[in-house]
Design a protein around this motif. Sequence first.
Motif, PDB file in Angstrom:
ATOM      1  N   ILE A  86       0.825  -1.216   0.000  1.00  0.00           N
ATOM      2  CA  ILE A  86       0.000   0.000   0.000  1.00  0.00           C
ATOM      3  C   ILE A  86       0.854   1.258   0.000  1.00  0.00           C
ATOM      4  N   GLU A  87       1.885   1.267   0.795  1.00  0.00           N
ATOM      5  CA  GLU A  87       2.725   2.464   0.917  1.00  0.00           C
ATOM      6  C   GLU A  87       3.450   2.800  -0.371  1.00  0.00           C
ATOM      7  N   SER A  98       2.093   2.745  -3.330  1.00  0.00           N
ATOM      8  CA  SER A  98       1.118   3.199  -4.325  1.00  0.00           C
ATOM      9  C   SER A  98       0.773   4.670  -4.120  1.00  0.00           C
ATOM     10  N   ASN A  99       0.046   5.209  -5.099  1.00  0.00           N
ATOM     11  CA  ASN A  99      -0.456   6.583  -5.012  1.00  0.00           C
ATOM     12  C   ASN A  99      -1.947   6.598  -5.327  1.00  0.00           C
ATOM     13  N   SER A 140      -6.272   5.779  -4.308  1.00  0.00           N
ATOM     14  CA  SER A 140      -7.348   5.676  -3.320  1.00  0.00           C
ATOM     15  C   SER A 140      -7.908   4.257  -3.408  1.00  0.00           C
ATOM     16  N   TYR A 141      -8.458   3.758  -2.299  1.00  0.00           N
ATOM     17  CA  TYR A 141      -8.824   2.347  -2.222  1.00  0.00           C
ATOM     18  C   TYR A 141     -10.275   2.147  -1.770  1.00  0.00           C
ATOM     19  N   PHE A 164      -3.522   1.733   5.822  1.00  0.00           N
ATOM     20  CA  PHE A 164      -3.926   2.885   5.015  1.00  0.00           C
ATOM     21  C   PHE A 164      -3.682   4.195   5.771  1.00  0.00           C
ATOM     22  N   HIS A 219      -1.127   7.169   4.769  1.00  0.00           N
ATOM     23  CA  HIS A 219      -1.846   8.386   4.372  1.00  0.00           C
ATOM     24  C   HIS A 219      -2.573   8.204   3.035  1.00  0.00           C
ATOM     25  N   LYS A 220      -3.248   7.062   2.903  1.00  0.00           N
ATOM     26  CA  LYS A 220      -4.034   6.789   1.704  1.00  0.00           C
ATOM     27  C   LYS A 220      -5.521   6.907   2.013  1.00  0.00           C
ATOM     28  N   SER A 221      -6.257   7.482   1.089  1.00  0.00           N
ATOM     29  CA  SER A 221      -7.704   7.515   1.204  1.00  0.00           C
ATOM     30  C   SER A 221      -8.247   6.115   0.958  1.00  0.00           C
TER      31      SER A 221
END
Length: 286
Positions: free
Chosen positions: A209-210, A212-213, A215-216, A239, A243-245
Amino acid sequence: MCDDTHKGLVPYTGYSRRQFAALAATAAIAAGVPGIAHAEAEATERAVTIRTPDGVADAALFLPKRRPAPAVLVWPDINGLRPATRDIAHRLAGMGYVALVVNPFYRSGDAVAVAPHGSWQDPAERARKTEIRALMTDAGIDGDAAAFVRYLDTLPETSRARIGVQGYCMGGPLAFRTAAAVPGRIGAVASFHGAGLVTKAPNSPHLLIEKSNASYLVAIARGDDAGDPTAKDVLRATFKTAHKSATVEVYGANHGWCVPDSAAYDRPEAERAWAALTDLYHAALV
């Protein structure tokens, strides 16, 4: 991969496909989404082949009426490229996306050659599918993902917007891998009853996850959650740290509920998942 909770497939006839298309149109009208109501007539399908580092993959490409448009890559479940997954991509085209659904098992043959030979509960069929899935190494999947994204980017029908990727069952982890393999192009990831998103292995999909750029949207089957109730918490924490949406939600349906030829298909919950996917892509594929 799917476990003993997988209930297998049901007959998927022309009538079933028309029902699925009609359901998409009804949902579109209710939601005020232009295009889906006439998807059956407006979406154009092409059989395509895509060169990858490991060979040539067969796939189905669906084009919306209005182009250029954002692209979406669809990773199927263990039963691969077939009418039901083509219909999912067809629906995406009706929503206004260039949709590519691939044969993930191309290393073992084309979609016809690797089609289901029986029930997942049949030991021989399970062994066959396990064998062809084992040919898909992490490095191979990463190479496939990059090749599929490059292909989409070369199409004149595809806009320069960020790309979406969605996966079903085993396709959930493949969607996570795609986002990490091509972080500059993938803007949204959706996993529907994804299998093994959180494991104790060093290559667990959640650890990507980290990188990637995107949103999930992670839609979890209730039975999968019951079998591993901590996975959703690990995903949410990951997440947050990265800091991923992200939306991580347990749905009131069984494993396989989003795929229209699955014995577990649950129409109301599947439509709820489609609504969440619509929101995700509308916000992220820009």
